[in-house]
Design a protein around this motif. Structure first.
Motif, short mmCIF file in Angstrom:
data_model
loop_
_atom_site.label_atom_id
_atom_site.label_comp_id
_atom_site.label_asym_id
_atom_site.label_seq_id
_atom_site.Cartn_x
_atom_site.Cartn_y
_atom_site.Cartn_z
N PHE A 224 -5.94 -9.32 -8.56
CA PHE A 224 -5.86 -9.99 -9.86
C PHE A 224 -5.27 -9.07 -10.92
N THR A 225 -5.67 -7.80 -10.90
CA THR A 225 -5.17 -6.84 -11.88
C THR A 225 -3.68 -6.62 -11.75
N VAL A 226 -3.21 -6.39 -10.52
CA VAL A 226 -1.79 -6.11 -10.29
C VAL A 226 -0.92 -7.32 -10.63
N PRO B 4 22.62 -2.87 -10.24
CA PRO B 4 22.12 -2.21 -11.45
C PRO B 4 21.55 -3.16 -12.49
N GLY B 5 21.95 -4.43 -12.45
CA GLY B 5 21.46 -5.39 -13.45
C GLY B 5 20.11 -5.99 -13.14
N VAL B 6 19.56 -5.68 -11.98
CA VAL B 6 18.29 -6.26 -11.55
C VAL B 6 17.13 -5.37 -11.97
N ARG B 7 16.06 -5.98 -12.47
CA ARG B 7 14.84 -5.23 -12.76
C ARG B 7 13.96 -5.19 -11.52
N VAL B 8 13.42 -4.04 -11.22
CA VAL B 8 12.51 -3.88 -10.07
C VAL B 8 11.28 -3.11 -10.53
N VAL B 9 10.13 -3.76 -10.48
CA VAL B 9 8.86 -3.13 -10.84
C VAL B 9 8.03 -3.03 -9.58
N THR B 10 7.43 -1.87 -9.34
CA THR B 10 6.63 -1.68 -8.12
C THR B 10 5.21 -1.24 -8.49
N LYS B 11 4.27 -1.63 -7.65
CA LYS B 11 2.87 -1.24 -7.84
C LYS B 11 2.17 -1.16 -6.49
N ALA B 12 1.18 -0.29 -6.42
CA ALA B 12 0.35 -0.20 -5.22
C ALA B 12 -0.58 -1.40 -5.16
N ARG C 133 0.82 -1.21 0.00
CA ARG C 133 0.00 0.00 0.00
C ARG C 133 0.86 1.26 0.00
N ARG C 134 2.02 1.22 0.65
CA ARG C 134 2.84 2.42 0.83
C ARG C 134 3.83 2.56 -0.34
N THR C 135 3.38 3.19 -1.39
CA THR C 135 4.19 3.29 -2.60
C THR C 135 5.43 4.17 -2.42
N ASP C 136 5.38 5.12 -1.49
CA ASP C 136 6.56 5.95 -1.26
C ASP C 136 7.72 5.10 -0.75
N ARG C 137 7.41 4.17 0.13
CA ARG C 137 8.45 3.29 0.67
C ARG C 137 8.93 2.31 -0.39
N LEU C 138 8.02 1.86 -1.24
CA LEU C 138 8.42 0.98 -2.35
C LEU C 138 9.38 1.71 -3.29
N ALA C 139 9.10 2.98 -3.57
CA ALA C 139 9.96 3.76 -4.45
C ALA C 139 11.36 3.90 -3.87
N THR C 140 11.43 4.15 -2.56
CA THR C 140 12.73 4.27 -1.90
C THR C 140 13.49 2.95 -1.95
N LEU C 141 12.79 1.85 -1.70
CA LEU C 141 13.41 0.52 -1.75
C LEU C 141 13.90 0.21 -3.16
#
Length: 251
Positions: free
Chosen positions: A71-73, A53-61, A36-44
């Motif tokens: 189901f959507t996420v 740098p070679g790792v892909r990281v995708v974040t979503k609320a 739920r806390r997207t600000d913390r996800l962005a920081t992480l």
């Protein structure tokens, strides 16, 4: 064991989920992180990308009590990464009160998050895994799932027993297929949920030590694991079999 490239972790903005993200990234996994806390996800995300740098990281609320959003996420993550190879159902809540004390709202919230929310996540994960004919479902239960607990822990322990049984049933169904199932039973590990219970508790593990044991069990795709193995593997039979008068004095 196969290398599960793309790992989806729910409840990744703090505690065990946050540290799991760091440790999986260190192993070279790409990450789908939601909370739920997207600000913390962005920081992480920025922290992980700087370190690896070679790792892909995708974040979503994600609010795991919103079935449609779950189901959507999950499907959006799959579309973006190509596959979802492992799902760690980690999001949870530790609210609770003794039954009949006027705080049904707290117990209901815990039940809805920990069990109904986990059910939706398992449904979404298994939809993807069945279509792929591969995957690894990881359910973060709790040592408290081994036996009903009193007072404010009653509902929490019941929800964690529920998710463990859900995963165990799936393991029987999926035995012999390319889809693996793991159930983790963490004991006391420092996290947001354990805040306030750390003082003087000699059984409490640090977040890093506890999550290292979790990640090791997940990477080995163990059917079930007590986390950390010591002392919880030794204490498990006592938890299950101690007579009620003895068990009550232990708590």
């Amino acid at each position: 064991m196969p290398f599960r490239q793309n790992v989806l972790i729910t409840g990744a903005s703090s505690g065990l989920g946050e540290e799991m993200a760091r440790q999986f990234a260190a192993l070279g996994h790409d990450l789908a992180l939601c909370a739920r806390r997207t600000d913390r996800l962005a920081t992480l995300r920025e922290e992980i990308l700087t370190a690896y740098p070679g790792v892909r990281v995708v974040t979503k609320a994600l609010d795991v009590t919103d079935d449609e959003q779950v189901f959507t996420v999950f499907e959006e993550f799959r579309a973006e990464l190509g596959t979802i190879d492992r799902v760690v159902i980690n999001a949870g809540l530790g609210k609770g009160a003794p039954l009949g004390t006027g705080k049904h709202h707290a117990n209901r919230q815990t039940a809805m998050t920990n069990f109904i929310g986990a059910l939706a996540q398992a449904e979404a994960a298994m939809t993807i895994f069945r279509a792929q004919n591969s995957g690894h479902l990881v359910m973060v239960s709790s040592f408290s799932a081994l036996r009903g607990l009193p007072r404010q822990m009653a509902t929490y322990a019941a929800t964690k027993a529920g998710v463990a049984h859900l995963a165990e049933g799936l393991r029987v169904e999926l035995h012999g297929t390319p889809i693996a199932v793991t159930v983790l039973y963490p004991g006391y590990i420092v996290s947001e949920m354990s805040e306030g219970a750390t003082t003087g508790n000699r059984l409490m593990s640090s977040t890093t030590r506890g999550v290292t044991a979790m990640v090791s069990a997940i990477e080995k795709e163990k059917a079930r694991a007590y986390i950390p193995a010591m002392p919880w593997t030794v204490l498990a039979p006592v938890m299950k079999r101690a007579p009620v008068p003895v068990f009550k004095r232990m708590l």
